[in-house]
Design a protein around this motif. Structure first.
Motif, mmCIF file in Angstrom:
data_model
loop_
_atom_site.group_PDB
_atom_site.id
_atom_site.type_symbol
_atom_site.label_atom_id
_atom_site.label_comp_id
_atom_site.label_asym_id
_atom_site.label_seq_id
_atom_site.Cartn_x
_atom_site.Cartn_y
_atom_site.Cartn_z
ATOM 1 N N THR A 15 1.573 -11.795 -0.651
ATOM 2 C CA THR A 15 0.814 -11.165 0.045
ATOM 3 C C THR A 15 2.184 -10.857 1.186
ATOM 4 O OG1 THR A 15 -1.196 -11.560 1.080
ATOM 5 C CG2 THR A 15 -0.539 -9.891 2.235
ATOM 6 N N CYS A 16 2.562 -9.626 0.780
ATOM 7 C CA CYS A 16 3.733 -9.497 1.531
ATOM 8 C C CYS A 16 3.556 -9.296 3.195
ATOM 9 C CB CYS A 16 4.555 -8.255 1.066
ATOM 10 S SG CYS A 16 6.255 -7.382 2.064
ATOM 11 N N PRO A 17 4.868 -10.426 4.001
ATOM 12 C CA PRO A 17 4.380 -10.379 5.146
ATOM 13 C C PRO A 17 4.795 -9.212 6.531
ATOM 14 C CG PRO A 17 6.337 -12.281 4.474
ATOM 15 C CD PRO A 17 5.764 -10.911 3.735
ATOM 16 N N HIS A 18 5.798 -8.343 5.258
ATOM 17 C CA HIS A 18 6.191 -6.684 6.177
ATOM 18 C C HIS A 18 5.443 -5.908 5.906
ATOM 19 C CE1 HIS A 18 9.503 -9.090 5.610
ATOM 20 N NE2 HIS A 18 9.818 -9.601 4.806
ATOM 21 N N CYS A 19 4.334 -5.881 4.814
ATOM 22 C CA CYS A 19 3.760 -3.891 4.913
ATOM 23 C C CYS A 19 1.677 -5.212 4.385
ATOM 24 C CB CYS A 19 4.263 -3.574 3.726
ATOM 25 S SG CYS A 19 3.795 -3.854 2.226
ATOM 26 N N GLY A 20 2.460 -6.201 3.506
ATOM 27 C CA GLY A 20 0.190 -6.272 3.825
ATOM 28 C C GLY A 20 0.869 -6.359 2.365
HETATM 29 ZN ZN LIG Z 1 5.857 -5.019 1.835
#
Ligand SMILES: [Zn+2]
Length: 152
Positions: A15-20
């Motif tokens: 899971t991307c910590p920036h955009c989810g």
């Molecule tokens: Zn992202």
């Protein structure tokens, strides 16, 4: 006609910590781990075995933090949270790879992991720093930082 050898398609969901966004990240992917949606750096924490060690670790263009562990090893469980945090804090600068030494005796021999937990910083499969024994997350992160090339 013989079938081509199976390519490494093993992937982790990250899971991307920036955009989810959830990304599929191949363990042996080349280069950096970036989010397919926002292009942010993804924390890279994966596993390897004797079979794919070369593809996942030796051929990695990022420095690798190798965590040599085993399920029966109590101190290894103490090290695990710091190892996971290292993947997050050094996203884009580091690939974190866990190897179960019981399942991967060749890798254990190669790095002389008679005693675990053993953390190694590797570049091209060569050891650049070594940390033997249990270590709390704070000092572990400091050790990784000191062993990594400076941030750009
Ligand atoms: Zn992202």
């Amino acid at each position: 006609m013989a079938q081509a050898p199976q390519q490494d398609t093993r992937a982790d969901l990250v899971t991307c910590p920036h955009c989810g966004k959830r990304n599929r990240l191949r363990a042996a992917a080349a280069g950096l781990a970036r989010c397919g949606s926002c292009r942010g750096m993804l924390p890279w924490l994966t596993d390897a075995t004797d079979d794919d060690f070369d593809a996942v670790v030796v051929q990695s263009s990022l420095p690798v933090l190798l965590d040599l562990w085993a399920p029966w090893c109590g101190p290894c469980r103490m090290v695990a949270p710091g190892v996971e945090r290292a993947a997050l804090e050094f996203a884009g600068r580091l690939k974190v790879v866990k190897v179960n030494v019981d399942d991967s005796p060749e890798t254990a021999m190669r790095y002389r992991a008679q005693s675990i937990p053993l953390l190694l910083m590797l570049k091209g499969g060569e050891v650049t720093a070594r940390q033997l024994g249990a270590i709390p997350p704070g000092p572990l992160l400091q050790w990784v930082e000191s062993a990594l090339p400076p941030a750009k």
